[in-house]
Scaffold this motif. Structure first.
Motif, PDB file in Angstrom:
ATOM      1  N   ALA A 366       0.834  -1.201   0.000  1.00 36.22           N
ATOM      2  CA  ALA A 366       0.000   0.000   0.000  1.00 36.22           C
ATOM      3  C   ALA A 366       0.862   1.242   0.000  1.00 36.22           C
ATOM      4  O   ALA A 366       0.534   2.237  -0.649  1.00 36.22           O
ATOM      5  CB  ALA A 366      -0.935  -0.029   1.211  1.00 36.22           C
ATOM      6  N   GLY A 367       2.028   1.188   0.727  1.00 32.56           N
ATOM      7  CA  GLY A 367       2.923   2.342   0.751  1.00 32.56           C
ATOM      8  C   GLY A 367       3.493   2.611  -0.627  1.00 32.56           C
ATOM      9  O   GLY A 367       3.597   3.764  -1.064  1.00 32.56           O
ATOM     10  N   ILE A 368       3.901   1.534  -1.317  1.00 32.53           N
ATOM     11  CA  ILE A 368       4.448   1.712  -2.680  1.00 32.53           C
ATOM     12  C   ILE A 368       3.396   2.261  -3.605  1.00 32.53           C
ATOM     13  O   ILE A 368       3.643   3.154  -4.407  1.00 32.53           O
ATOM     14  CB  ILE A 368       5.010   0.372  -3.191  1.00 32.53           C
ATOM     15  CG1 ILE A 368       6.198  -0.070  -2.326  1.00 32.53           C
ATOM     16  CG2 ILE A 368       5.426   0.490  -4.639  1.00 32.53           C
ATOM     17  CD1 ILE A 368       6.679  -1.475  -2.637  1.00 32.53           C
ATOM     18  N   LEU A 369       2.209   1.772  -3.491  1.00 29.92           N
ATOM     19  CA  LEU A 369       1.123   2.212  -4.382  1.00 29.92           C
ATOM     20  C   LEU A 369       0.765   3.668  -4.109  1.00 29.92           C
ATOM     21  O   LEU A 369       0.519   4.447  -5.033  1.00 29.92           O
ATOM     22  CB  LEU A 369      -0.100   1.301  -4.160  1.00 29.92           C
ATOM     23  CG  LEU A 369      -1.310   1.564  -5.060  1.00 29.92           C
ATOM     24  CD1 LEU A 369      -0.951   1.363  -6.522  1.00 29.92           C
ATOM     25  CD2 LEU A 369      -2.475   0.636  -4.678  1.00 29.92           C
ATOM     26  N   ASP A 370       0.805   4.075  -2.810  1.00 30.71           N
ATOM     27  CA  ASP A 370       0.457   5.448  -2.472  1.00 30.71           C
ATOM     28  C   ASP A 370       1.498   6.440  -2.984  1.00 30.71           C
ATOM     29  O   ASP A 370       1.166   7.535  -3.408  1.00 30.71           O
ATOM     30  CB  ASP A 370       0.301   5.579  -0.938  1.00 30.71           C
ATOM     31  CG  ASP A 370      -0.161   6.971  -0.498  1.00 30.71           C
ATOM     32  OD1 ASP A 370      -1.302   7.333  -0.941  1.00 30.71           O
ATOM     33  OD2 ASP A 370       0.575   7.639   0.202  1.00 30.71           O
ATOM     34  N   SER A 371       2.747   5.997  -2.960  1.00 23.42           N
ATOM     35  CA  SER A 371       3.809   6.885  -3.450  1.00 23.42           C
ATOM     36  C   SER A 371       3.717   7.091  -4.952  1.00 23.42           C
ATOM     37  O   SER A 371       4.177   8.089  -5.480  1.00 23.42           O
ATOM     38  CB  SER A 371       5.183   6.291  -3.071  1.00 23.42           C
ATOM     39  OG  SER A 371       5.367   5.071  -3.747  1.00 23.42           O
ATOM     40  N   LEU A 372       3.123   6.150  -5.633  1.00 16.49           N
ATOM     41  CA  LEU A 372       3.004   6.258  -7.087  1.00 16.49           C
ATOM     42  C   LEU A 372       1.686   6.852  -7.517  1.00 16.49           C
ATOM     43  O   LEU A 372       1.467   7.043  -8.711  1.00 16.49           O
ATOM     44  CB  LEU A 372       3.150   4.858  -7.741  1.00 16.49           C
ATOM     45  CG  LEU A 372       4.502   4.168  -7.543  1.00 16.49           C
ATOM     46  CD1 LEU A 372       4.453   2.772  -8.132  1.00 16.49           C
ATOM     47  CD2 LEU A 372       5.615   4.997  -8.182  1.00 16.49           C
ATOM     48  N   SER A 373       0.792   7.211  -6.609  1.00 16.51           N
ATOM     49  CA  SER A 373      -0.534   7.706  -6.970  1.00 16.51           C
ATOM     50  C   SER A 373      -0.427   9.105  -7.543  1.00 16.51           C
ATOM     51  O   SER A 373       0.297   9.962  -6.999  1.00 16.51           O
ATOM     52  CB  SER A 373      -1.433   7.715  -5.729  1.00 16.51           C
ATOM     53  OG  SER A 373      -2.666   8.341  -6.016  1.00 16.51           O
ATOM     54  N   PRO A 374      -1.112   9.450  -8.626  1.00 14.74           N
ATOM     55  CA  PRO A 374      -1.105  10.807  -9.205  1.00 14.74           C
ATOM     56  C   PRO A 374      -1.726  11.835  -8.255  1.00 14.74           C
ATOM     57  O   PRO A 374      -1.451  12.999  -8.335  1.00 14.74           O
ATOM     58  CB  PRO A 374      -1.914  10.631 -10.494  1.00 14.74           C
ATOM     59  CG  PRO A 374      -2.745   9.411 -10.283  1.00 14.74           C
ATOM     60  CD  PRO A 374      -1.959   8.530  -9.399  1.00 14.74           C
TER      61      PRO A 374
END
Length: 425
Positions: A366-374
């Motif tokens: 979830a942390g990786i995905l949040d860092s990549l969120s536009p």
């Protein structure tokens, strides 16, 4: 005319008649001519006709006692030879021939009578093959109609005994020539047929002249043979002799000896056929036995295979019968319940550890995905421009007047391009 004798018509005719009677040359004359105006249908049985050639004609009368001996039927236009006496019929004053004998010119009277009767019976259907009865292949009783003193009978008996000894022969002795022979032959055929004892009849005699064989050309005999219910073989004379009897019978044999050979099979041929049938039967039986042996072998192999499988199944069944589960089903249920409880305890012990591990992996992802969120990027003041659902990533994609949508962190704003942009160099 006082010095002349005056005669009456009757006296004149009688005088002329006497002159004819005194002339010996006119007592026995032979005359050839063509028949015309034939009248032979009177109840009296007399024949009346005219005999003529190209230049003249003469009347002929043939009284019944002579006409009854004529074997052919006179017809108009037929050329004949007549023998008789020239006389005067004093009532009419005409001369005529009183005929005693008559025969066809150029052909015998018997030959002509034969041809006439043959044509008549053929037209009546007595010779048709549709009326011919089949000759039995193995007759048990044969009736022979012939003269008991003739050599033809002995020839037939010898051949029948030699070829087919088991056959029973009944002989009906008859007259085979003479005035009473035709009636005797008719009676014999009728009697043998009415007895109903014979499977086959043979009628015949040995060779002879046309006159000797004439009884077998009798019309009444032909009709009797035609009506006969028993099959008949005709065996009259030699091979060159033909009679009316031959044409109306069910089978014609050239000689009496040939009739005997046609009537029965030869025992030697039967023995050979039986031997051949026996050999064929033995071959078929042997072949059948081989087929059955092959089938038996195949069935035996199948039986052995099934026996082995059955034995294996029986062994397996015995094993099942000795199994603890079949002997004590409660024991088996208890063992299964214990295994289930053991597995449930292990599952309860492993579940918290597994959940903790999966939660850690989920947090990292979830942390990786949040860092990549536009949306994170837009939160720092950036926005996304789209036109007609497509993202605008270059100034060259838009021009003045285009309507676009600007997506911000907290919503979207519609906008219109006032001046086309330029791409940076």
């Amino acid at each position: 005319m006082p010095n002349h004798t005056v005669l009456s018509v009757s006296q004149l005719n009688r005088y002329i008649k006497s002159l004819f009677e005194q002339n010996l040359q006119l007592k026995d004359v032979f005359i050839r001519g063509e028949i015309s105006n034939f009248k032979g249908q009177y109840a009296s049985g007399h024949f009346y006709f005219t005999l003529k050639d190209k230049d003249a004609s003469v009347k002929v009368v043939m009284f019944r006692n002579y006409a009854s001996h004529v074997r052919f039927t006179p017809e108009n236009g037929m050329t004949v030879l007549v023998r008789g006496e020239v006389g005067v019929y004093d009532r009419d004053g005409v001369y005529q021939i009183y005929c005693r004998e008559m025969q066809p010119d150029g052909i015998g009277d018997l030959s002509l009578a034969f041809e006439q009767l043959k044509k008549k019976l053929s037209e009546e259907g007595l010779f048709d093959s549709a009326h011919k009865k089949p000759i039995p292949p193995f007759p048990q009783v044969i009736g022979i109609i012939t003269a008991k003193t003739g050599a033809a009978l002995q020839d037939m008996l010898n051949i029948l005994r030699r070829r087919y000894p088991s056959v029973v022969v009944l002989v009906r002795s008859v007259l085979v020539q003479g005035e009473k022979s035709a009636a005797d032959l008719c009676a014999a055929v009728r009697q043998m047929d009415e007895l109903g004892l014979c499977d086959l009849l043979i009628i015949g005699r040995g060779g002879g002249s046309l006159e000797d064989l004439w009884s077998f050309n009798d019309e009444a005999l032909a009709c009797e043979i035609f009506r006969c219910r028993t099959p008949i073989i005709s065996a009259v004379g030699h091979e060159v002799d033909f009679t009316i009897c031959d044409f109306v019978a069910d089978l014609r044999a050239p000689t009496p000896s040939a009739a005997a050979e046609l009537a029965v099979p030869d025992k030697k041929d039967l023995q050979f056929q039986l031997f051949s049938y026996e050999r064929q039967m033995a071959q078929k039986i042997e072949s059948r036995i081989q087929v059955l042996e092959t089938q038996f072998g195949r069935h035996k192999r199948i039986h052995d295979s099934l026996s082995m499988r059955l034995s294996a199944l029986q062994t397996k069944l015995e094993g099942y019968q000795n199994h603890q589960a079949l002997r004590s089903p409660y024991y088996t249920v208890e063992q299964a319940q214990a295994r289930i409880e053991e597995q449930a305890a292990r599952l309860n012990a492993l579940m918290p550890v597994r959940l903790e591990r999966e939660e850690a992996r989920l947090g990292k992802a979830a942390g990786i995905l949040d860092s990549l969120s536009p949306f994170k990027v837009m939160a720092r003041g950036f926005s996304v421009v789209t036109m007609k659902g497509k993202t605008i990533s270059s100034a060259g994609q838009i021009k003045a007047g285009d309507r676009v949508t600007i997506r911000l962190t907290d919503g979207t704003v519609p906008a219109q391009i006032l001046q086309g942009g330029k791409e940076s160099e």
